[in-house]
Structures are given as C-alpha cells and as structure tokens.
Design a protein around this motif. Structure first.
Motif, PDB file in Angstrom:
ATOM      1  N   ILE A 157      31.193  39.975  48.071  1.00 17.42           N
ATOM      2  CA  ILE A 157      31.070  41.406  47.808  1.00 17.42           C
ATOM      3  C   ILE A 157      31.351  41.640  46.328  1.00 17.42           C
ATOM      4  O   ILE A 157      32.289  41.092  45.763  1.00 17.42           O
ATOM      5  CB  ILE A 157      32.065  42.213  48.668  1.00 17.42           C
ATOM      6  N   GLY A 158      30.506  42.462  45.700  1.00 23.41           N
ATOM      7  CA  GLY A 158      30.703  42.763  44.292  1.00 23.41           C
ATOM      8  C   GLY A 158      31.956  43.586  44.067  1.00 23.41           C
ATOM      9  O   GLY A 158      32.473  44.232  44.984  1.00 23.41           O
ATOM     10  N   MET A 159      32.446  43.548  42.847  1.00 26.09           N
ATOM     11  CA  MET A 159      33.645  44.340  42.541  1.00 26.09           C
ATOM     12  C   MET A 159      33.609  44.842  41.107  1.00 26.09           C
ATOM     13  O   MET A 159      32.945  44.278  40.232  1.00 26.09           O
ATOM     14  CB  MET A 159      34.917  43.528  42.782  1.00 26.09           C
ATOM     15  N   ASP A 160      34.315  45.931  40.904  1.00 27.52           N
ATOM     16  CA  ASP A 160      34.515  46.526  39.590  1.00 27.52           C
ATOM     17  C   ASP A 160      36.019  46.736  39.454  1.00 27.52           C
ATOM     18  O   ASP A 160      36.617  47.529  40.201  1.00 27.52           O
ATOM     19  CB  ASP A 160      33.756  47.852  39.506  1.00 27.52           C
ATOM     20  N   THR A 161      36.633  46.022  38.533  1.00 25.94           N
ATOM     21  CA  THR A 161      38.084  46.065  38.404  1.00 25.94           C
ATOM     22  C   THR A 161      38.599  47.470  38.092  1.00 25.94           C
ATOM     23  O   THR A 161      39.763  47.794  38.366  1.00 25.94           O
ATOM     24  CB  THR A 161      38.538  45.063  37.317  1.00 25.94           C
ATOM     25  N   ALA A 162      37.748  48.341  37.557  1.00 25.61           N
ATOM     26  CA  ALA A 162      38.163  49.710  37.261  1.00 25.61           C
ATOM     27  C   ALA A 162      38.317  50.557  38.516  1.00 25.61           C
ATOM     28  O   ALA A 162      38.930  51.631  38.475  1.00 25.61           O
ATOM     29  CB  ALA A 162      37.159  50.376  36.322  1.00 25.61           C
TER      30      ALA A 162
ATOM     31  N   VAL B  43      27.867  27.481  43.954  1.00 22.79           N
ATOM     32  CA  VAL B  43      27.605  27.250  42.530  1.00 22.79           C
ATOM     33  C   VAL B  43      28.178  28.383  41.691  1.00 22.79           C
ATOM     34  O   VAL B  43      28.375  28.229  40.486  1.00 22.79           O
ATOM     35  CB  VAL B  43      26.096  27.079  42.238  1.00 22.79           C
ATOM     36  N   ALA B  44      28.480  29.525  42.332  1.00 21.01           N
ATOM     37  CA  ALA B  44      29.134  30.618  41.617  1.00 21.01           C
ATOM     38  C   ALA B  44      30.530  30.236  41.146  1.00 21.01           C
ATOM     39  O   ALA B  44      31.140  30.953  40.348  1.00 21.01           O
ATOM     40  CB  ALA B  44      29.218  31.856  42.509  1.00 21.01           C
TER      41      ALA B  44
ATOM     42  N   ASP C  49      41.318  45.849  46.666  1.00 19.46           N
ATOM     43  CA  ASP C  49      41.483  45.473  48.072  1.00 19.46           C
ATOM     44  C   ASP C  49      40.384  44.515  48.515  1.00 19.46           C
ATOM     45  O   ASP C  49      40.628  43.603  49.305  1.00 19.46           O
ATOM     46  CB  ASP C  49      41.467  46.726  48.955  1.00 19.46           C
ATOM     47  N   VAL C  50      39.175  44.721  48.009  1.00 18.36           N
ATOM     48  CA  VAL C  50      38.076  43.787  48.289  1.00 18.36           C
ATOM     49  C   VAL C  50      38.426  42.402  47.761  1.00 18.36           C
ATOM     50  O   VAL C  50      38.220  41.390  48.449  1.00 18.36           O
ATOM     51  CB  VAL C  50      36.761  44.293  47.649  1.00 18.36           C
ATOM     52  N   MET C  51      38.986  42.345  46.568  1.00 13.47           N
ATOM     53  CA  MET C  51      39.361  41.053  45.983  1.00 13.47           C
ATOM     54  C   MET C  51      40.441  40.371  46.820  1.00 13.47           C
ATOM     55  O   MET C  51      40.363  39.161  47.096  1.00 13.47           O
ATOM     56  CB  MET C  51      39.839  41.247  44.552  1.00 13.47           C
ATOM     57  N   ALA C  52      41.443  41.139  47.241  1.00 19.24           N
ATOM     58  CA  ALA C  52      42.524  40.562  48.042  1.00 19.24           C
ATOM     59  C   ALA C  52      41.985  40.014  49.361  1.00 19.24           C
ATOM     60  O   ALA C  52      42.372  38.914  49.800  1.00 19.24           O
ATOM     61  CB  ALA C  52      43.601  41.615  48.308  1.00 19.24           C
ATOM     62  N   HIS C  53      41.081  40.740  49.990  1.00 16.10           N
ATOM     63  CA  HIS C  53      40.521  40.274  51.260  1.00 16.10           C
ATOM     64  C   HIS C  53      39.628  39.058  51.044  1.00 16.10           C
ATOM     65  O   HIS C  53      39.596  38.143  51.877  1.00 16.10           O
ATOM     66  CB  HIS C  53      39.738  41.394  51.938  1.00 16.10           C
TER      67      HIS C  53
ATOM     68  N   HIS D  96      30.781  39.743  39.933  1.00 19.73           N
ATOM     69  CA  HIS D  96      31.078  38.775  40.993  1.00 19.73           C
ATOM     70  C   HIS D  96      32.484  38.209  40.862  1.00 19.73           C
ATOM     71  O   HIS D  96      32.768  37.109  41.319  1.00 19.73           O
ATOM     72  CB  HIS D  96      30.099  37.591  40.931  1.00 19.73           C
ATOM     73  N   GLY D  97      33.380  38.940  40.207  1.00 18.37           N
ATOM     74  CA  GLY D  97      34.688  38.383  39.880  1.00 18.37           C
ATOM     75  C   GLY D  97      35.445  37.825  41.061  1.00 18.37           C
ATOM     76  O   GLY D  97      36.005  36.720  40.995  1.00 18.37           O
ATOM     77  N   ALA D  98      35.484  38.575  42.165  1.00 18.06           N
ATOM     78  CA  ALA D  98      36.226  38.112  43.336  1.00 18.06           C
ATOM     79  C   ALA D  98      35.591  36.861  43.927  1.00 18.06           C
ATOM     80  O   ALA D  98      36.283  35.891  44.246  1.00 18.06           O
ATOM     81  CB  ALA D  98      36.290  39.219  44.384  1.00 18.06           C
ATOM     82  N   TYR D  99      34.279  36.881  44.081  1.00 16.06           N
ATOM     83  CA  TYR D  99      33.586  35.755  44.715  1.00 16.06           C
ATOM     84  C   TYR D  99      33.647  34.499  43.846  1.00 16.06           C
ATOM     85  O   TYR D  99      33.992  33.417  44.332  1.00 16.06           O
ATOM     86  CB  TYR D  99      32.136  36.135  44.992  1.00 16.06           C
TER      87      TYR D  99
END
Length: 270
Positions: free
Chosen positions: A95-100, A144-145, A106-110, A153-156
């Motif tokens: 899932i994409g994310m925007d740190t702002a 490969v990411a 919460d997406v990153m943590a999950h 794509h920071g979290a992924y």
C-alpha cells in the motif's frame, strides 16, 4: 509396510496471489498443504475446487499481522499434520504511503507487522523441531522493491528490504543445522497486490509462471533468487546508479495508491 507421509507445506497468505499459486504448485508435486490466511471460506472453497480433501489439505484461519494468531496456527498444524518440510511466509501487503499523512503511519506499522514480523512468526513454531530433525526449508518472500526505495512506496520497500536482511541473518544462524533459508524476490506478478498499480510493470508474470520458477528454487534450496531473472538484472543496474541520476530517473513516476485510493478504485462486491 506403511509409507511415509507426503511432504508438508505450511503457507501463509494462501487465499490469493503468490501464496495460492505456490500452494497449487506444491499440491501438483504431491505435497500436503497447511493453508493459512484470514479468509477461511475462500481457502476452503479453493481447496475443494482443487479436489484436496482433509487428508491432503487443512485450513487454518489466522491474522498474520498478529503474532499470537500466527503462532497458534503453526501449533495447530504441528498437532494435526506434523512438522512441515517447507514453511512459506508469503502473506504481505503493498500500500502506498505519504509520510505527511498521519493515517499512513498506521499503514506503515501494519505493513511491517504483516510483512516482517509475520514472516518471523510463521517460522517460529517450527524452528526447534526442524533443528532437532536436521532438515527443513524456510522461505521468505521479498520483492525487487527491496533493492532501491521507490517514491510513494516507503513502507513496502522498507519492509521487503527487511525481509531480505532478516532471511540472510536467519540463514547464518541456521548454518550447519540442516535447515535451509530461501529468499524469493519476485518482480511484477499479476496478483491483487499489483492490480491497482498505475505505472508500467515490466516483465509482468502470471502467478502460475512465477510459481513454477519459485518452486524450483525452493526445491533446490537456493539461498536467493530473483524471479524473473531480467528483473534481477534491471534492479542491480538501478542499484549502481548514483543517487542524483536515480532520483532524476524516477521523477514523475506513478506512485502506489494509498489506502483510501485503493478503496475508491475497488468496485463494490455484487
């Protein structure tokens, strides 16, 4: 004289995508299956459609982002089916994310809970038994990411880089025990994880074609395999690019949809 039981595959993320395709490929090779995911009804329906009765396949409901839930599924497998020959940790999310955006933290943590801790929790119930037996294969599914961070794509990317490093660490810890660790690094595979991507996906594979190649790497206990190999070459070339050139190359590239955007793009169920 009784025949030994068929080899056993324990696989998380088995209700769709790569996990289900690899379950099918192992079933084709005669393996018994322990299928793990939240969507129990979907796994049961799939097993029935494949003609896999309870002597060949059992389903364990678990939320792989929850440690206790995943460990409990592994313990039930041990009690009912025995010690697996192969453990495949393929449950994951992209899932994409925007740190702002606060909600994206919460997406990153999950993502980390599912992609990283969930991998370790899938392996945990079986390590002692595999060490005592002197055999077994633990398979982590990266991407490969993992090789370079992609905008949006920071979290992924971070989670899959973590899978690579974790599996490498575990491989060293298990050296000489007879237990092997395999890291599978997919490129683009046509699964629910990639269906929302709005950008080009070179060398896109069907899940079945990917599973054929991954099955071979697992059977050969290959420590690290990028599938397809062309994506491995492309990723390594990107790794060699100086940062300013890499940043310029990715400027304007489409980003992974965030959670809200994915929900908006998914049509309601009939």
């Amino acid at each position: 004289m009784a025949h030994p039981p068929a080899p056993l595959l324990f696989v998380t993320g088995a209700s769709s995508g790569i996990g289900q395709a690899l379950a099918a490929r192992h079933a084709q090779a005669g393996h018994r299956l322990a299928l793990v995911a939240r969507r129990v009804d979907e796994m049961q329906a799939w097993a029935s459609s494949q003609g896999l009765g309870p002597e060949r396949c059992r389903v364990y409901g678990a939320d792989v982002a929850d440690i206790d839930s995943t460990v409990a599924a592994g313990q039930r497998c041990l009690a009912e089916m025995g010690l697996p020959d192969v453990v495949l940790a393929s449950a994951g999310q992209s899932i994409g994310m925007d740190t702002a955006e606060r909600e994206d933290l919460d997406v990153m943590a999950h993502t980390f809970a599912l992609n990283n801790v969930g991998t370790a929790a899938a392996f945990h119930p079986f390590l002692a038994g595999m060490r005592a037996r002197g055999s077994g294969t633990l398979v982590g599914v990266a991407s490969v990411a993992a090789i370079r961070g992609l905008p949006g794509h920071g979290a992924y990317c971070a989670s899959k880089a973590g899978v690579v490093a974790y599996c490498e660490s575990l491989r060293g810890e298990l050296r000489g025990s007879g237990v092997k660790v395999v890291t599978i690094v997919p490129g683009y595979v046509a699964t629910p994880l990639t269906q929302h991507n709005s950008y080009a996906m070179p060398f896109l594979m069907t899940p079945e074609a990917f599973a054929d190649q991954a099955f071979k790497a697992i059977a050969e206990q290959t420590s690290y395999r990028v599938i397809p190999w062309q994506m491995g070459v492309a990723a390594k070339l990107l790794r060699l690019l100086p940062n300013p050139l890499f940043d310029r190359l990715l400027s304007g590239r489409g980003r992974k949809k965030r959670l809200r955007e994915q929900a908006a793009a998914t049509p309601p169920a009939p």
